[in-house]
Design an enzyme around this catalytic site. Sequence first.
Site, PDB file in Angstrom:
ATOM      1  N   PRO A   2       0.778  -1.216   0.000  1.00 33.85           N
ATOM      2  CA  PRO A   2       0.000   0.000   0.000  1.00 33.85           C
ATOM      3  C   PRO A   2       0.817   1.276   0.000  1.00 33.85           C
ATOM      4  CG  PRO A   2      -0.472  -1.380   1.936  1.00 33.85           C
ATOM      5  CD  PRO A   2       0.748  -1.855   1.294  1.00 33.85           C
ATOM      6  N   GLU A   3       1.191   1.690  -1.156  1.00 37.95           N
ATOM      7  CA  GLU A   3       1.543   3.091  -1.317  1.00 37.95           C
ATOM      8  C   GLU A   3       0.350   3.684  -2.056  1.00 37.95           C
ATOM      9  OE1 GLU A   3       5.626   3.898  -2.535  1.00 37.95           O
ATOM     10  OE2 GLU A   3       6.222   1.899  -1.880  1.00 37.95           O
TER      11      GLU A   3
END
Length: 271
Positions: A2-3
Amino acid sequence: MPELPEVETTRLGLSPHVQGQTIRTAVVRNPRLRWPVPKHLAQLVAGRRIERLERRSKYLLLDCGGGWLILHLGMSGSLRVVPADQPPGAHDHLDIVLESGQALRLHDPRRFGAVLWQRGEPTRNKLLRDIAPEPFDPRFDGHWLFQHTRGRRAAIKNLLMDQRLVCGVGNIYANESLFRAGIHPATAAGRIGEQRYARLVDAIRTTLTEAIRAGGSTLRDFVNADGKPGYFQQQYFVYGRAGEPCRLCASAVRMVRIGQRSAFYCPRCQR
DNA sequence: CGCCAGGCCTGCACGC
DNA sequence: TGCGTGCAGGCCTGGC
């Protein structure tokens, strides 16, 4: 995962299944995330309609009308839409059960993720308050970075991952953006000029845009599949490629530790 | 076994 | 005494 691109891909994938749905209940199987999941989450959200699914930086925001459910995926979190009666697997900590008979299911082995409830506007939350403008916001430009880095000796790569300065960028895309901008990751941020920062902003936007585009092809994987969350395998320029040839000049990509994180760069393309 | 992994808050030491 | 800043630690599990 999760960027920003992965969170945005998640948002786009979930949105059609979640938006406009009324929440039947919430099932918390393990409240021990980064912070404890609110005790009475079910009472807080049951009967509310999810007006919209939004994103701010790496946070997913569910507008529940009068209150917002704030989700963060940490290092290992993922969300999918499954039939509500599908048996949960290991690390499936939370279900948001919808009137459609489907459930929004949070899976997070490392439990660095977060589930928070915020009354009123989500920007009131302390975690969101000091975050930099979104990367595609015109206020985020070369001047913004130039201004905020004067006198700072920290390596630019570390500051790229500081959400108060640049939002949505983590280790992978910090490395990739610096490669695209031709900037060595260890460069003291205060010694970079406004022109180069303008180039860095372009590089960040290009990097994020391409990653989101790459994720778009996996959107169907966010629903009903029982495999991996469907985070896409991208072709990186430098991330994870120590010793391999630079895709532009064929020099060997190097890895060093900067601020306890791995930094990858091309010694010829990045100065 | 040890080490590594895409995040980020907290607490500490330091210099002004 | 108060910042802003830069670090290091810690939270967890899984994979190599």
